[in-house]
Each structure stands twice: as C-alpha cells, then as structure tokens.
Design a protein around this motif. Structure first.
Motif, PDB file in Angstrom:
ATOM      1  N   LEU A  43      -5.766  -7.981  -3.986  1.00 51.10           N
ATOM      2  CA  LEU A  43      -4.474  -7.538  -3.490  1.00 51.10           C
ATOM      3  C   LEU A  43      -3.634  -6.865  -4.561  1.00 51.10           C
ATOM      4  N   LYS A  44      -4.060  -6.976  -5.822  1.00 50.44           N
ATOM      5  CA  LYS A  44      -3.340  -6.280  -6.884  1.00 50.44           C
ATOM      6  C   LYS A  44      -3.562  -4.775  -6.733  1.00 50.44           C
ATOM      7  N   THR A  45      -2.483  -4.032  -6.803  1.00 49.16           N
ATOM      8  CA  THR A  45      -2.598  -2.593  -6.635  1.00 49.16           C
ATOM      9  C   THR A  45      -1.567  -1.882  -7.489  1.00 49.16           C
ATOM     10  N   GLN A  46      -1.919  -0.710  -7.920  1.00 51.84           N
ATOM     11  CA  GLN A  46      -0.996   0.157  -8.641  1.00 51.84           C
ATOM     12  C   GLN A  46      -0.521   1.317  -7.758  1.00 51.84           C
ATOM     13  N   ARG A  47      -0.822   1.205  -6.456  1.00 54.40           N
ATOM     14  CA  ARG A  47      -0.566   2.346  -5.581  1.00 54.40           C
ATOM     15  C   ARG A  47       0.267   1.942  -4.357  1.00 54.40           C
ATOM     16  N   LEU A  48       1.309   1.165  -4.600  1.00 55.59           N
ATOM     17  CA  LEU A  48       2.162   0.728  -3.488  1.00 55.59           C
ATOM     18  C   LEU A  48       2.787   1.913  -2.749  1.00 55.59           C
ATOM     19  N   GLY A  49       3.125   2.941  -3.492  1.00 52.93           N
ATOM     20  CA  GLY A  49       3.714   4.122  -2.856  1.00 52.93           C
ATOM     21  C   GLY A  49       2.757   4.765  -1.871  1.00 52.93           C
ATOM     22  N   LYS A  50       1.486   4.865  -2.244  1.00 49.45           N
ATOM     23  CA  LYS A  50       0.482   5.434  -1.347  1.00 49.45           C
ATOM     24  C   LYS A  50       0.258   4.542  -0.128  1.00 49.45           C
ATOM     25  N   HIS A  51       0.282   3.213  -0.358  1.00 47.51           N
ATOM     26  CA  HIS A  51       0.148   2.289   0.767  1.00 47.51           C
ATOM     27  C   HIS A  51       1.334   2.432   1.726  1.00 47.51           C
ATOM     28  N   ALA A  52       2.534   2.606   1.177  1.00 47.32           N
ATOM     29  CA  ALA A  52       3.722   2.777   2.019  1.00 47.32           C
ATOM     30  C   ALA A  52       3.626   4.069   2.831  1.00 47.32           C
ATOM     31  N   GLN A  53       3.148   5.128   2.197  1.00 45.40           N
ATOM     32  CA  GLN A  53       2.979   6.393   2.911  1.00 45.40           C
ATOM     33  C   GLN A  53       1.935   6.257   4.008  1.00 45.40           C
ATOM     34  N   ARG A  54       0.828   5.575   3.699  1.00 45.99           N
ATOM     35  CA  ARG A  54      -0.214   5.350   4.699  1.00 45.99           C
ATOM     36  C   ARG A  54       0.347   4.530   5.871  1.00 45.99           C
ATOM     37  N   ALA A  55       1.215   3.538   5.561  1.00 49.96           N
ATOM     38  CA  ALA A  55       1.807   2.704   6.605  1.00 49.96           C
ATOM     39  C   ALA A  55       2.715   3.532   7.516  1.00 49.96           C
ATOM     40  N   LEU A  56       3.495   4.444   6.918  1.00 52.82           N
ATOM     41  CA  LEU A  56       4.401   5.285   7.710  1.00 52.82           C
ATOM     42  C   LEU A  56       3.606   6.170   8.663  1.00 52.82           C
ATOM     43  N   TYR A  57       2.567   6.814   8.152  1.00 56.91           N
ATOM     44  CA  TYR A  57       1.730   7.649   9.000  1.00 56.91           C
ATOM     45  C   TYR A  57       0.991   6.796  10.022  1.00 56.91           C
ATOM     46  N   ARG A 149      -9.269   8.163   2.661  1.00 58.07           N
ATOM     47  CA  ARG A 149     -10.325   8.657   1.768  1.00 58.07           C
ATOM     48  C   ARG A 149      -9.842   8.612   0.317  1.00 58.07           C
ATOM     49  N   ASP A 150      -8.571   8.943   0.105  1.00 54.30           N
ATOM     50  CA  ASP A 150      -8.013   8.892  -1.245  1.00 54.30           C
ATOM     51  C   ASP A 150      -7.818   7.443  -1.707  1.00 54.30           C
ATOM     52  N   LEU A 151      -7.302   6.571  -0.819  1.00 51.66           N
ATOM     53  CA  LEU A 151      -7.049   5.184  -1.197  1.00 51.66           C
ATOM     54  C   LEU A 151      -8.329   4.425  -1.530  1.00 51.66           C
ATOM     55  N   THR A 152      -9.420   4.729  -0.832  1.00 59.11           N
ATOM     56  CA  THR A 152     -10.664   3.987  -1.064  1.00 59.11           C
ATOM     57  C   THR A 152     -11.267   4.259  -2.440  1.00 59.11           C
ATOM     58  N   ARG A 153     -10.729   5.222  -3.167  1.00 60.52           N
ATOM     59  CA  ARG A 153     -11.206   5.434  -4.542  1.00 60.52           C
ATOM     60  C   ARG A 153     -10.879   4.232  -5.418  1.00 60.52           C
ATOM     61  N   THR A 154      -9.796   3.510  -5.086  1.00 65.28           N
ATOM     62  CA  THR A 154      -9.369   2.392  -5.934  1.00 65.28           C
ATOM     63  C   THR A 154      -9.175   1.092  -5.160  1.00 65.28           C
ATOM     64  N   GLU A 155      -9.103   1.134  -3.816  1.00 64.43           N
ATOM     65  CA  GLU A 155      -8.794  -0.046  -3.026  1.00 64.43           C
ATOM     66  C   GLU A 155      -9.949  -0.366  -2.072  1.00 64.43           C
ATOM     67  N   SER A 156     -10.116  -1.664  -1.772  1.00 64.78           N
ATOM     68  CA  SER A 156     -11.114  -2.066  -0.781  1.00 64.78           C
ATOM     69  C   SER A 156     -10.562  -1.838   0.623  1.00 64.78           C
ATOM     70  N   PRO A 157     -11.446  -1.709   1.636  1.00 63.78           N
ATOM     71  CA  PRO A 157     -10.961  -1.503   3.009  1.00 63.78           C
ATOM     72  C   PRO A 157     -10.020  -2.608   3.477  1.00 63.78           C
ATOM     73  N   MET A 158     -10.343  -3.882   3.151  1.00 62.67           N
ATOM     74  CA  MET A 158      -9.507  -4.988   3.600  1.00 62.67           C
ATOM     75  C   MET A 158      -8.133  -4.963   2.923  1.00 62.67           C
ATOM     76  N   ILE A 160      -6.545  -2.236   2.081  1.00 60.12           N
ATOM     77  CA  ILE A 160      -5.813  -1.177   2.768  1.00 60.12           C
ATOM     78  C   ILE A 160      -5.265  -1.690   4.097  1.00 60.12           C
ATOM     79  N   VAL A 161      -6.094  -2.446   4.843  1.00 65.54           N
ATOM     80  CA  VAL A 161      -5.657  -3.014   6.120  1.00 65.54           C
ATOM     81  C   VAL A 161      -4.507  -4.000   5.903  1.00 65.54           C
ATOM     82  N   PHE A 162      -4.614  -4.826   4.846  1.00 70.08           N
ATOM     83  CA  PHE A 162      -3.585  -5.832   4.575  1.00 70.08           C
ATOM     84  C   PHE A 162      -2.238  -5.172   4.294  1.00 70.08           C
ATOM     85  N   TYR A 163      -2.212  -4.187   3.412  1.00 73.13           N
ATOM     86  CA  TYR A 163      -0.932  -3.557   3.069  1.00 73.13           C
ATOM     87  C   TYR A 163      -0.378  -2.742   4.237  1.00 73.13           C
ATOM     88  N   PHE A 164      -1.255  -2.222   5.071  1.00 68.57           N
ATOM     89  CA  PHE A 164      -0.782  -1.522   6.262  1.00 68.57           C
ATOM     90  C   PHE A 164       0.016  -2.474   7.144  1.00 68.57           C
TER      91      PHE A 164
END
Length: 276
Positions: A43-57, A149-158, A160-164
């Motif tokens: 769950l540690k991530t350096q890409r909270l901004g990208k997760h927030a953008q993914r959540a908005l979309y 596709r961009d997020l999976t370079r550094t994050e696991s699928p689960m 990504i689902v969790f932060y969404f």
C-alpha cells in the motif's frame, strides 16, 4: 453486477448511493487481504496524485457505466460497452501518438457503423441521451486503461483497486445526506449482492489478466452479451431487437480486429533483436 445495479435503480435507490455501496466494502476487504498475506507494504506509494486522478476518471466512468444500464436495456448497454477497444485506438493515436494502421482505423469505422445500426438515430427505439451515456462510458474506460497502464509500472493491480475505492467512497458519501432513504430487506440484499459481485468480478478479471493472454481475455469478455441477453429476458422480460444482432457482430468484429492487430504489432516488436 449490472443486473443488480438495474434492479437496485428500479427499486428506487439513487445511483449515487448504489455507487457508494459498490465501493465501500472494497476498502476493509482489501485491507484484511493485505494484512492476512503480509503484504501491507504494497500500500506504500509515491504516486498518490496519479491514484487521485485515476479515481476522478474512474468514478466518472462508473457513473456513466451504471447510468447506461439504468437508461437502456441490458443487452444494448452491454454491446455499447464493447466500443472501449475502439475508443482506445482513437485515444492511443491522439494522446500516446501511436501509429495506427489501416486495419485498426478500418475497425474503428466498422465498430461505429455497428453503433449506428443498433441506435437507429431518429426512430425512438433507443433514447438519444441513453445512447450518449452508453457511448461515453466505454470512452472513459479506454481513457482509464491508459492511466492504469502507467500505474502498473510501479503499483500492483490490488493496490490500484484499493486506492480507487479509498478516494471515491468518501466523495460518494457526500451525496448520501441528499439521496439516502430507508431501505427494505430486499433493497439491502440487492446492495450487498452488488458489492460482493463487483469485488469478485475485479478479482476474477485481475486473475484472468495474470494467467491468460490479454487477447484471450478480450475475446471471452464478449460472452457478456450472451449473459446480458439471458438475464435481460429472465429478470426484465426484454429480448434484444433484430438491429442489435446485426450491429453487435460489427462492434465485436471491430474489437477482435483491433486485438489481433495489436497482438501482431507487439509480437513484431518483441521479435526485433536488440543491439547490445
């Protein structure tokens, strides 16, 4: 899941609340899963901004996807959803500047010809607003797929689902004071089934993409039209029109052409020897 969305809407539950109960259970369930497998560090991530953008979309896409199901018959809404592969070609050309050849552009026109046959603009069979929502939903799915596709370079699928779910559940909760009404046991059963089937679907899709080729997964996704037809008749006493059986093969054929050409392009790239 979409059957339960449609039944929930027809029972009087507001769409915003349907989305909230779809998202909320994911958070504690995934937290328990990460804790039980000793994978909380994921769950540690350096890409909270990208997760927030993914959540908005993503939440926009879910509103459109669930909205299409409430506005259109199940089979028609499902078929329009297949145009996500077509939108992905257009977006990859516009946003990623990928070279799109004649075959894939031909598939795009073939797919939209199928959409016109099903929609039959002007005859009133399918509401124009419903058709627009149903086409906007796969557009958002295609846009989100580029983000994932961009997020999976550094994050696991689960992860990504969790932060969404973590970002979207509080946003949806803001609407509850305006949309919530007491529910019957039947309505709570619908919402519970919706949450469970949605989470199970995410797990199964993740597993399918892990263990199977993407092209194979895409092909199997088209079987949802069969299920939509069966469930549409079973639960809503509604069978697809003849226009759907003419237009749907064009849309599905376009998706298969796109999947095949992308597979060939990827294979060609892998076969090019690298210069040491």
């Amino acid at each position: 899941m979409l059957v339960l969305v449609k039944l929930s809407s027809e029972s009087g539950i507001h769409l915003a609340e349907i989305l909230f109960w779809r998202q909320l259970p994911t958070i504690p369930i995934l937290l328990l899963w990460f804790a039980s497998t000793g994978a909380l560090s994921a769950l540690k991530t350096q890409r909270l901004g990208k997760h927030a953008q993914r959540a908005l979309y993503g939440i926009t896409g879910m509103f459109l996807n669930f909205g299409a199901v409430t506005l259109l018959p199940l089979a028609e809404a499902t078929t329009f959803g297949f145009t996500s592969a077509i939108w992905a070609v257009i977006l990859s050309a516009l946003l990623l500047k990928e070279q799109v050849g004649l075959y894939r552009w031909g598939a795009v026109f073939l797919g939209f010809a199928g959409v016109l046959i099903i929609a039959q603009p002007g005859d009133g069979h399918i509401p124009l607003f419903g058709a627009m929502v149903a086409l906007a939903a796969p557009f958002m799915i295609a846009l989100i797929s580029i983000q994932i596709r961009d997020l999976t370079r550094t994050e696991s699928p689960m992860t990504i689902v969790f932060y969404f779910s973590l970002f979207t559940a509080p946003l949806l909760a803001l609407a509850l004071p305006f949309t919530y009404e007491p529910h019957s046991p039947y309505q709570w059963a619908l919402l519970g089934g919706l949450a469970l089937s949605g989470l199970l679907g995410q797990f199964l899709l993740t597993a399918a993409l892990k263990y199977g080729a993407v092209a194979s997964v895409i092909v199997m996704d088209y079987s949802s039209l069969l299920w939509a037809t069966v469930f549409g008749f079973w639960f809503f006493d509604r069978l697809p029109t003849a226009a759907l059986w003419i237009g749907a093969p064009l849309i599905i054929g376009a998706g298969l052409i796109i999947a095949y050409r992308e597979h060939r392009v990827a294979a060609a790239v892998r076969s090019v020897p690298r210069i040491p």
